[in-house]
Design an enzyme around this catalytic site. Structure first.
Site, PDB file in Angstrom:
ATOM      1  N   CYS A  78       0.809  -1.225   0.000  1.00 19.44           N
ATOM      2  CA  CYS A  78       0.000   0.000   0.000  1.00 19.44           C
ATOM      3  C   CYS A  78       0.840   1.273   0.000  1.00 19.44           C
ATOM      4  O   CYS A  78       0.306   2.365  -0.189  1.00 19.44           O
ATOM      5  CB  CYS A  78      -0.949   0.007   1.192  1.00 19.44           C
ATOM      6  SG  CYS A  78      -2.221  -1.262   1.083  1.00 19.44           S
ATOM      7  N   HIS A 126     -12.011   8.944 -10.291  1.00 21.11           N
ATOM      8  CA  HIS A 126     -10.865   9.038 -11.178  1.00 21.11           C
ATOM      9  C   HIS A 126      -9.913  10.167 -10.779  1.00 21.11           C
ATOM     10  O   HIS A 126      -9.395  10.894 -11.622  1.00 21.11           O
ATOM     11  CB  HIS A 126     -11.298   9.140 -12.647  1.00 21.11           C
ATOM     12  CG  HIS A 126     -11.784   7.832 -13.167  1.00 21.11           C
ATOM     13  ND1 HIS A 126     -13.052   7.373 -12.908  1.00 21.11           N
ATOM     14  CD2 HIS A 126     -11.157   6.876 -13.888  1.00 21.11           C
ATOM     15  CE1 HIS A 126     -13.209   6.183 -13.474  1.00 21.11           C
ATOM     16  NE2 HIS A 126     -12.065   5.848 -14.071  1.00 21.11           N
ATOM     17  N   GLU A 162     -12.763  -1.008  -0.174  1.00 21.75           N
ATOM     18  CA  GLU A 162     -11.732  -0.900  -1.208  1.00 21.75           C
ATOM     19  C   GLU A 162     -11.662  -2.172  -2.044  1.00 21.75           C
ATOM     20  O   GLU A 162     -11.227  -2.129  -3.183  1.00 21.75           O
ATOM     21  CB  GLU A 162     -10.362  -0.656  -0.569  1.00 21.75           C
ATOM     22  CG  GLU A 162     -10.234   0.677   0.093  1.00 21.75           C
ATOM     23  CD  GLU A 162      -8.875   0.875   0.730  1.00 21.75           C
ATOM     24  OE1 GLU A 162      -8.463   2.031   0.858  1.00 21.75           O
ATOM     25  OE2 GLU A 162      -8.216  -0.119   1.107  1.00 21.75           O
TER      26      GLU A 162
END
Length: 118
Positions: free
Chosen positions: A25, A69, A108
């Protein structure tokens, strides 16, 4: 207590810069996020709603315009853009508009969820 929930989706990148270099991550990566907005009330309005789902379009618009985005580190101005912090950010945004907001959940991945509920 009456409870309603509405689901929203967006895609975005982030990087958890506070993590050690070896942690996946810590690298730039992205997710297809799922967000659930929860509202609760002990009473219903004159139409029988906790809140009309159409009113929640402002939440969708915020997600579409500010998060979809985008790179979350830049949008949130934070290097620690965990799902937990994103849930809190979205809760604060929604609660300022609708007092019935009781929680925000953020996913997620299909197997992970974070929730902010004060």
């Amino acid at each position: 207590m009456y409870t309603i929930k509405k689901e929203f989706h967006f895609s975005a990148s982030h990087q958890l810069k506070q993590m050690p270099d070896w942690h996946p991550c810590a690298r730039l990566h992205g997710h297809n996020y799922v967000v659930v907005l929860e509202l609760q009330s002990e009473t219903l309005d004159q139409y029988g709603f906790v809140r009309d789902y159409l009113e929640l379009k402002a939440f969708k618009d915020y997600i579409d315009e500010r998060l979809d985005h985008r790179h979350l580190n830049e949008v949130l101005g934070d290097e620690c853009t965990t799902a937990e912090r994103l849930a809190c950010h979205l809760f604060d945004w929604a609660r300022a508009r609708w007092p019935e907001v009781s929680a925000v959940l953020v996913s997620e991945t299909p197997k992970t969820w974070a929730e902010y509920r004060p």
